[in-house]
Design a protein around this motif. Sequence first.
Motif, PDB file in Angstrom:
ATOM      1  N   ILE A  85      22.837 -68.184 -13.239  1.00 60.65           N
ATOM      2  CA  ILE A  85      21.564 -67.743 -12.667  1.00 60.65           C
ATOM      3  C   ILE A  85      21.343 -66.269 -12.969  1.00 60.65           C
ATOM      4  N   LEU A  86      22.289 -65.442 -12.549  1.00 62.59           N
ATOM      5  CA  LEU A  86      22.217 -63.992 -12.774  1.00 62.59           C
ATOM      6  C   LEU A  86      23.574 -63.507 -13.239  1.00 62.59           C
ATOM      7  N   HIS A  87      23.572 -62.500 -14.099  1.00 63.08           N
ATOM      8  CA  HIS A  87      24.834 -61.921 -14.541  1.00 63.08           C
ATOM      9  C   HIS A  87      24.621 -60.448 -14.866  1.00 63.08           C
ATOM     10  N   PHE A  88      25.257 -59.590 -14.074  1.00 64.30           N
ATOM     11  CA  PHE A  88      25.321 -58.149 -14.336  1.00 64.30           C
ATOM     12  C   PHE A  88      26.668 -57.894 -15.001  1.00 64.30           C
ATOM     13  N   THR A  89      26.678 -57.357 -16.221  1.00 64.26           N
ATOM     14  CA  THR A  89      27.946 -57.170 -16.924  1.00 64.26           C
ATOM     15  C   THR A  89      27.988 -55.851 -17.675  1.00 64.26           C
ATOM     16  N   ALA A  90      29.158 -55.209 -17.589  1.00 65.30           N
ATOM     17  CA  ALA A  90      29.399 -53.985 -18.355  1.00 65.30           C
ATOM     18  C   ALA A  90      30.026 -54.289 -19.704  1.00 65.30           C
ATOM     19  N   GLY A  91      30.260 -55.580 -19.988  1.00 63.16           N
ATOM     20  CA  GLY A  91      30.898 -55.947 -21.253  1.00 63.16           C
ATOM     21  C   GLY A  91      30.588 -57.368 -21.643  1.00 63.16           C
ATOM     22  N   GLY A  92      31.525 -58.285 -21.331  1.00 58.59           N
ATOM     23  CA  GLY A  92      31.378 -59.667 -21.717  1.00 58.59           C
ATOM     24  C   GLY A  92      31.223 -60.590 -20.532  1.00 58.59           C
ATOM     25  N   ASN A  93      31.667 -61.851 -20.734  1.00 60.43           N
ATOM     26  CA  ASN A  93      31.515 -62.880 -19.720  1.00 60.43           C
ATOM     27  C   ASN A  93      32.487 -62.709 -18.558  1.00 60.43           C
ATOM     28  N   ASN A  94      33.788 -62.554 -18.900  1.00 62.62           N
ATOM     29  CA  ASN A  94      34.810 -62.525 -17.853  1.00 62.62           C
ATOM     30  C   ASN A  94      36.121 -62.044 -18.465  1.00 62.62           C
ATOM     31  N   GLY A  95      36.995 -61.518 -17.614  1.00 59.29           N
ATOM     32  CA  GLY A  95      38.330 -61.129 -18.047  1.00 59.29           C
ATOM     33  C   GLY A  95      38.611 -59.654 -17.952  1.00 59.29           C
ATOM     34  N   VAL A 170      34.539 -49.576  -9.856  1.00 62.32           N
ATOM     35  CA  VAL A 170      33.651 -48.446 -10.134  1.00 62.32           C
ATOM     36  C   VAL A 170      33.329 -48.488 -11.626  1.00 62.32           C
ATOM     37  N   VAL A 171      32.094 -48.765 -11.965  1.00 65.59           N
ATOM     38  CA  VAL A 171      31.668 -48.907 -13.363  1.00 65.59           C
ATOM     39  C   VAL A 171      30.705 -47.776 -13.679  1.00 65.59           C
ATOM     40  N   THR A 172      31.019 -46.979 -14.685  1.00 66.87           N
ATOM     41  CA  THR A 172      30.190 -45.811 -14.998  1.00 66.87           C
ATOM     42  C   THR A 172      29.285 -46.021 -16.209  1.00 66.87           C
ATOM     43  N   LYS A 173      29.609 -46.992 -17.075  1.00 61.32           N
ATOM     44  CA  LYS A 173      28.747 -47.203 -18.245  1.00 61.32           C
ATOM     45  C   LYS A 173      27.594 -48.143 -17.887  1.00 61.32           C
ATOM     46  N   PRO A 174      26.525 -48.161 -18.696  1.00 61.45           N
ATOM     47  CA  PRO A 174      25.376 -49.024 -18.385  1.00 61.45           C
ATOM     48  C   PRO A 174      25.763 -50.499 -18.294  1.00 61.45           C
ATOM     49  N   VAL A 175      25.096 -51.197 -17.390  1.00 63.57           N
ATOM     50  CA  VAL A 175      25.355 -52.615 -17.133  1.00 63.57           C
ATOM     51  C   VAL A 175      24.129 -53.421 -17.557  1.00 63.57           C
ATOM     52  N   THR A 176      24.359 -54.483 -18.325  1.00 63.21           N
ATOM     53  CA  THR A 176      23.280 -55.371 -18.764  1.00 63.21           C
ATOM     54  C   THR A 176      23.023 -56.435 -17.710  1.00 63.21           C
ATOM     55  N   VAL A 177      21.734 -56.718 -17.467  1.00 61.49           N
ATOM     56  CA  VAL A 177      21.337 -57.707 -16.469  1.00 61.49           C
ATOM     57  C   VAL A 177      20.699 -58.895 -17.184  1.00 61.49           C
ATOM     58  N   TYR A 178      21.256 -60.086 -16.926  1.00 62.57           N
ATOM     59  CA  TYR A 178      20.731 -61.322 -17.505  1.00 62.57           C
ATOM     60  C   TYR A 178      20.251 -62.271 -16.402  1.00 62.57           C
TER      61      TYR A 178
END
Length: 260
Positions: A85-95, A170-178
């Motif tokens: 439904i929604l995914h905020f990620t600083a990188g990939g899917n998971n891990g 704590v995430v400092t780089k931009p996060v992509t919202v899907y």
Amino acid sequence: CKNTNYGDASVVTKPVTVYASDPWYPSVPDTMISHLVYKKLSEELLGSPAPLALNKKLGEIQVSKDYEVSFVLNPKEVGHSWRNILHFTAGGNNGEEGDRIPGLWFFPDTSRLSIKSSRQSDVNDGCNPAGNLPLHQDTTVTIRVAGAEMNVFYNGTNVCKNTNYGDASVVTKPVTVYASDPWYPSVPDTMISHLVYKKLSEELLGSPAPLALNKKLGEIQVSKDYEVSFVLNPKEVGHSWRNILHFTAGGNHGEEGDRI
């Protein structure tokens, strides 16, 4: 007072030191400050209803350790596999830490939500509220991570709590919202609206305390859009510039983020 030149407000990603007052100017004698609050303002990512779709990128944002995400969801059907439904990620899917900050899925063959939000010791922790969301109806979903807890609300009612978030990421780089992401099928004919990301406020000082030269209150993560409030009770003035508060990512002045 209003200044309309802040379309290019500074984005500072490293920790910012808070002084009351700083080491570069004399303090104001016998002056008390209290109820100092730094509030990271909310950001509307989606307004009117729009359908979920595979690999639908809404944009990039700066996130914070303590946050609240809210939206209205109107599911029309379910799927036979995990559906994003929604995914905020600083990188990939998971891990990796920050890959789900947060992310939301429907369990297979149901409209039951699974909600994940990264923390330092478990990048896939979260909440799985009991029960299904009603089909063909609006449900307001709110996820709040703050004060060492994750809480999930449906239409204002708390439906899930996880008390392991003292080490929230704590995430400092931009996060992509899907809405939704490229790694899972979307939910067909499902509408989402009023998606808001809110960076929660941080109280830096409560009871009245005197200003003092080089008085460091701590370090915080700041945001481009913010609000600072406090109560000040000055007793006298000085014959030179006197510092009251100073948020700085570096020194006194001259570099972006020195006065923030």
